[in-house]
Enzyme design. Structure first.
Site, PDB file in Angstrom:
ATOM      1  N   HIS A  89      13.543   1.935   3.033  1.00  0.00           N
ATOM      2  CA  HIS A  89      13.631   0.528   3.462  1.00  0.00           C
ATOM      3  C   HIS A  89      14.355  -0.338   2.425  1.00  0.00           C
ATOM      4  O   HIS A  89      14.724  -1.466   2.726  1.00  0.00           O
ATOM      5  CB  HIS A  89      12.248  -0.034   3.830  1.00  0.00           C
ATOM      6  CG  HIS A  89      11.381  -0.447   2.681  1.00  0.00           C
ATOM      7  ND1 HIS A  89      10.354   0.325   2.201  1.00  0.00           N
ATOM      8  CD2 HIS A  89      11.376  -1.563   1.932  1.00  0.00           C
ATOM      9  CE1 HIS A  89       9.760  -0.311   1.204  1.00  0.00           C
ATOM     10  NE2 HIS A  89      10.355  -1.461   1.017  1.00  0.00           N
ATOM     11  N   ASP A 135       9.738   7.186   4.353  1.00  0.00           N
ATOM     12  CA  ASP A 135      10.365   6.054   3.670  1.00  0.00           C
ATOM     13  C   ASP A 135      10.947   6.473   2.304  1.00  0.00           C
ATOM     14  O   ASP A 135      10.533   5.983   1.261  1.00  0.00           O
ATOM     15  CB  ASP A 135       9.311   4.939   3.504  1.00  0.00           C
ATOM     16  CG  ASP A 135       9.920   3.633   3.033  1.00  0.00           C
ATOM     17  OD1 ASP A 135      11.154   3.520   3.006  1.00  0.00           O
ATOM     18  OD2 ASP A 135       9.132   2.732   2.675  1.00  0.00           O
ATOM     19  N   GLN A 224       5.364  -6.525  -3.860  1.00  0.00           N
ATOM     20  CA  GLN A 224       6.751  -6.811  -3.443  1.00  0.00           C
ATOM     21  C   GLN A 224       7.709  -6.655  -4.629  1.00  0.00           C
ATOM     22  O   GLN A 224       7.499  -7.255  -5.681  1.00  0.00           O
ATOM     23  CB  GLN A 224       6.838  -8.244  -2.898  1.00  0.00           C
ATOM     24  CG  GLN A 224       6.542  -8.412  -1.416  1.00  0.00           C
ATOM     25  CD  GLN A 224       5.525  -7.487  -0.806  1.00  0.00           C
ATOM     26  OE1 GLN A 224       5.849  -6.378  -0.470  1.00  0.00           O
ATOM     27  NE2 GLN A 224       4.294  -7.927  -0.650  1.00  0.00           N
ATOM     28  N   GLY A 225       8.755  -5.863  -4.433  1.00  0.00           N
ATOM     29  CA  GLY A 225       9.717  -5.634  -5.511  1.00  0.00           C
ATOM     30  C   GLY A 225       9.467  -4.326  -6.243  1.00  0.00           C
ATOM     31  O   GLY A 225      10.295  -3.878  -7.024  1.00  0.00           O
ATOM     32  N   ASP A 226       8.312  -3.729  -5.996  1.00  0.00           N
ATOM     33  CA  ASP A 226       8.015  -2.422  -6.608  1.00  0.00           C
ATOM     34  C   ASP A 226       8.458  -1.276  -5.699  1.00  0.00           C
ATOM     35  O   ASP A 226       8.523  -0.123  -6.141  1.00  0.00           O
ATOM     36  CB  ASP A 226       6.514  -2.284  -6.887  1.00  0.00           C
ATOM     37  CG  ASP A 226       6.056  -3.187  -8.012  1.00  0.00           C
ATOM     38  OD1 ASP A 226       6.802  -3.324  -9.004  1.00  0.00           O
ATOM     39  OD2 ASP A 226       4.959  -3.776  -7.899  1.00  0.00           O
ATOM     40  N   SER A 227       8.735  -1.588  -4.451  1.00  0.00           N
ATOM     41  CA  SER A 227       9.122  -0.553  -3.493  1.00  0.00           C
ATOM     42  C   SER A 227      10.198   0.361  -4.045  1.00  0.00           C
ATOM     43  O   SER A 227      11.101  -0.091  -4.752  1.00  0.00           O
ATOM     44  CB  SER A 227       9.679  -1.184  -2.220  1.00  0.00           C
ATOM     45  OG  SER A 227       8.641  -1.528  -1.375  1.00  0.00           O
TER      46      SER A 227
HETATM   47  N1  ARG Z   1       7.306  -3.205   0.611  1.00  0.00           N
HETATM   48  C1  ARG Z   1       7.186  -3.655  -0.731  1.00  0.00           C
HETATM   49  C2  ARG Z   1       8.553  -3.712  -1.401  1.00  0.00           C
HETATM   50  O1  ARG Z   1       9.546  -3.696  -0.698  1.00  0.00           O
HETATM   51  C3  ARG Z   1       6.182  -2.860  -1.506  1.00  0.00           C
HETATM   52  C4  ARG Z   1       4.828  -3.268  -1.158  1.00  0.00           C
HETATM   53  C5  ARG Z   1       3.786  -2.447  -1.790  1.00  0.00           C
HETATM   54  N2  ARG Z   1       2.550  -3.028  -1.412  1.00  0.00           N
HETATM   55  C6  ARG Z   1       1.395  -2.644  -1.878  1.00  0.00           C
HETATM   56  N3  ARG Z   1       0.346  -3.309  -1.523  1.00  0.00           N
HETATM   57  N4  ARG Z   1       1.282  -1.635  -2.697  1.00  0.00           N
HETATM   58  O2  ARG Z   1       8.676  -3.918  -2.582  1.00  0.00           O
END
Ligand code: ARG
Length: 279
Positions: A89, A135, A224-227
Site C-alpha cells: 500500500h 501487503d 501512521q508512517g511506519d507502514s
Molecule cells: N497504515 C499505516 C501506514 O501507512 C500503518 C498503520 C499501523 N497501525 C498500527 N496500529 N500498527 O503507515
C-alpha cells in the site's frame, strides 16, 4: 505500560539523549512520569541509537515537502544490497521516478532535492487494497548499497516466534502520538508484544488466518508512517524480518493491535523468493 526508559541513558550521542541524561542527573533518579524527551515515540518507543538498525530505510515521496522528514512516506528494509522490502500500500500505483529510498538513522531537514534511486517496483501480484491481503512489495535499486548490514526476511517457519509472551522490535519514523501528527527525525524503536491470532480476530473479525502477525498493546504500537517497516527479531545470524507494518484501527489502543503482513505465509514467501533472486 510503556517500555523503553530502561536504555535512555545509553543514547549519549544524540541530542535528545543528552537532555535525557541531564534530566536524569538533575532529578537524581529515573523518573516514572513522561517528560518531553521520553514521551511516546513510534508509539511508546525511544530513539534508536546511530547504527543500531543500518538496514532501515525511509521511502520518500519526491514530489512533496522540503525536507527528508516531509518527504518520508513509509518505512522499508534493505534485505540485500539491491533489494528493499516495504508494504504494497506504500507503493501501489506509483512509478520509480516518484520515489526514493533513503538509508539513514536521522531524516535530515535540508531542502535538498533528491533524485530517484529506484529501478523497479514489484507489488505482490495478489495484493488486495480492500482488505490489505499480501501487503508487501519489493523495490529494486538502481545501484547496490554496499557495505550496509541487511536484514533477512523470514521465509522459513516462524512459528517458534509466534508465542504468547514474545515481543518483536518494530522501528520507524511514523507518528509518535495517536491521535496526533508529531513526527520524529530520529528513528524510533519499540518492543511490541505478540498477540495470538484468535485474540486479534476478536478485534478484526475479517482477518485471514495465517496471513498476518498481530502485535501491540495499549500504549505500544506502530502507527501512521511506519507502514512498510520491519517487524524484527534478533537471531544469532543477525536481524530477521518476520513481517511488515500494514495496518491497525487507530494506534496503540487497548485490544486493537497492529497488523503486520506475514512474510513466511505461502504466497508472500513465494513472491519474495521469486522476485528477489532475479537481477
Ligand atoms: N497504515 C499505516 C501506514 O501507512 C500503518 C498503520 C499501523 N497501525 C498500527 N496500529 N500498527 O503507515
Amino acid at each position: 505500560m510503556r517500555i523503553g526508559y530502561r536504555s535512555a541513558g545509553m543514547f549519549g550521542l544524540t541530542l535528545s539523549a543528552a537532555s535525557v541524561a541531564v534530566a536524569l542527573l538533575v532529578s537524581g533518579v529515573a523518573r516514572a512520569a513522561p517528560d518531553p524527551d521520553t514521551s511516546p515515540r513510534i508509539i511508546g518507543g525511544t530513539d534508536a541509537e546511530p547504527g543500531q538498525y543500518p538496514f532501515m530505510a525511509s521511502l520518500q515521496s519526491l514530489h512533496r515537502g522540503d525536507s527528508d522528514r516531509d518527504r518520508h512516506r513509509c518505512g522499508a528494509t534493505l534485505i540485500s544490497p539491491s533489494w528493499v522490502l516495504t508494504a504494497a500500500h506504500c507503493v501501489d500505483g506509483m512509478l520509480p521516478p516518484q520515489l526514493a529510498v533513503l538509508v539513514g538513522h536521522t531524516l535530515g531537514t535540508t531542502p535538498r532535492r533528491r533524485t530517484s534511486n529506484i529501478k523497479a517496483i514489484h507489488v505482490h501480484p495478489a495484493y488486495d487494497a480492500e482488505d490489505l491481503i499480501n501487503d508487501v512489495a519489493l523495490i529494486q535499486l538502481k545501484r547496490p548499497v554496499n557495505g550496509v548490514e541487511t536484514a533477512e526476511p523470514m521465509l522459513g517457519r516462524d512459528s517458534a516466534w509466534l508465542r504468547l509472551g514474545r515481543a518483536f522490535t518494530v522501528i520507524g519514523w511514523g507518528v509518535t502520538e495517536f491521535p496526533g501528527d508529531a513526527r520524529p527525525t530520529v528513528l524510533q524503536t519499540v518492543q511490541t508484544p505478540f498477540v495470538p491470532f484468535k485474540t486479534c480476530r476478536e478485534a478484526y473479525p475479517g482477518l485471514q488466518a495465517g496471513s498476518v502477525i498481530c502485535a501491540g498493546t495499549e500504549g505500544i504500537d506502530s502507527c501512521q508512517g511506519d507502514s512498510g517497516g520491519p517487524l524484527l527479531v534478533k537471531r544469532k545470524t543477525g536481524w530477521t524480518v518476520l513481517g511488515t507494518v500494514s495496518w491497525g484501527e487507530g494506534c496503540a489502543l487497548p485490544d486493537l493491535p497492529g497488523v503486520y503482513a506475514r512474510l513466511s505465509q505461502g504466497y508472500v514467501r513465494d513472491f519474495i523468493q521469486t522476485t528477489w533472486t532475479r537481477d
